[in-house]
Design an enzyme around this catalytic site. Structure first.
Site, PDB file in Angstrom:
ATOM      1  CB  CYS A  85      20.539   7.478  37.271  1.00 55.59           C
ATOM      2  SG  CYS A  85      21.192   6.102  38.232  1.00 55.59           S
ATOM      3  CD  GLU A  86      22.509   8.719  44.243  1.00 50.65           C
ATOM      4  OE1 GLU A  86      22.749   7.823  45.063  1.00 50.65           O
ATOM      5  OE2 GLU A  86      22.072   9.838  44.566  1.00 50.65           O
ATOM      6  CG  HIS A  87      23.752   4.395  40.781  1.00 50.19           C
ATOM      7  ND1 HIS A  87      22.683   3.537  40.842  1.00 50.19           N
ATOM      8  CD2 HIS A  87      23.986   4.792  42.052  1.00 50.19           C
ATOM      9  CE1 HIS A  87      22.301   3.408  42.097  1.00 50.19           C
ATOM     10  NE2 HIS A  87      23.070   4.160  42.848  1.00 50.19           N
ATOM     11  CG  HIS A  88      25.671   4.486  35.282  1.00 45.95           C
ATOM     12  ND1 HIS A  88      24.714   3.695  35.890  1.00 45.95           N
ATOM     13  CD2 HIS A  88      26.791   3.732  35.201  1.00 45.95           C
ATOM     14  CE1 HIS A  88      25.222   2.515  36.147  1.00 45.95           C
ATOM     15  NE2 HIS A  88      26.477   2.500  35.748  1.00 45.95           N
ATOM     16  CD  GLN A 126      11.452   4.700  39.446  1.00 42.77           C
ATOM     17  OE1 GLN A 126      12.119   4.579  38.425  1.00 42.77           O
ATOM     18  NE2 GLN A 126      10.262   4.143  39.569  1.00 42.77           N
ATOM     19  CG  HIS A 154      15.804   4.110  35.441  1.00 34.72           C
ATOM     20  ND1 HIS A 154      16.336   4.807  36.494  1.00 34.72           N
ATOM     21  CD2 HIS A 154      14.533   3.822  35.789  1.00 34.72           C
ATOM     22  CE1 HIS A 154      15.429   4.924  37.442  1.00 34.72           C
ATOM     23  NE2 HIS A 154      14.313   4.336  37.039  1.00 34.72           N
ATOM     24  CB  CYS A 156      21.647   3.092  33.931  1.00 33.19           C
ATOM     25  SG  CYS A 156      20.317   2.969  35.114  1.00 33.19           S
TER      26      CYS A 156
END
Length: 196
Positions: A85-88, A126, A154, A156
């Site tokens: 995941c590119e966020h975390h 996703q 996920h 996260c």
């Protein structure tokens, strides 16, 4: 561009120091090189074009068995994938289900797996991953419709925040004949009911 392993090693050492750890202690001494190797694997698809996997097609009318033309969709279920995941920068993993209505050309099923793996091997979300898979198949194969269903867990969601270890996320990307929900209902039933 390939992953700069030496830089990842340096940054991992710095990260370990930033959280108050000693990167030279026995348990962590090899961690920077392990992280560099891991990141090279996880992000191998960053510069890879998924279309290369769809370049070798087979003519259904002039191929080895023209009397066996598919009258419906080709559905490949349960393609295991993992991404980050590119966020975390936490992992997410699950199953991809990919269907297409072939036109004159079909492709080997392994090529579809490679498209999923290539696009998943990048920092992702996703929703975009499913759309990218659908676009690649739609744009580079002779199709009348494409359907991609992703079901993933996920990090996260399972390891931080709400900490819901059983939660999964389902996304759908559709092109052509499968844009209408009624047109894809049979495939959705096949995907959801195959374990029964």
């Amino acid at each position: 561009m390939t992953v700069d392993r030496a830089r990842v090693e340096r940054l991992t050492r710095e990260l370990l120091e930033a959280i108050g750890e000693n990167p030279d202690r026995p348990g962590l001494k090899q961690t920077p090189s392990r992280m560099a190797e891991l990141y090279a694997e996880l992000f191998a698809g960053v510069d890879e074009d998924p279309a290369t996997h769809l370049a070798r097609t087979i003519s259904v009318t002039r191929g080895p068995a023209p009397e066996t033309l598919a009258s419906g969709a080709v559905l490949l279920r349960d393609i295991r994938f993992r991404s980050v995941c590119e966020h975390h920068l936490l992992p997410f993993a699950g199953l991809a289900h990919l269907a297409y209505l072939p036109g004159e050309q079909v492709v080997g099923l392994g090529a579809l797996v490679k498209v999923v793996e290539t696009l998943a091997s990048r920092p992702q979300v996703q929703e975009r991953l499913g759309e990218q898979i659908a676009d690649a198949v739609d744009e580079h194969l002779d199709t009348r419709g494409v359907l991609v269903v992703l079901d993933a867990s996920h990090g996260c969601v399972t390891m931080r925040g709400g900490r819901q270890p059983m939660a999964s996320t389902v996304t759908i990307a559709a092109r052509g004949a499968f844009v209408e929900p009624a047109a894809r209902a049979e495939l959705i039933a096949l995907i959801g009911g195959h374990g029964e």
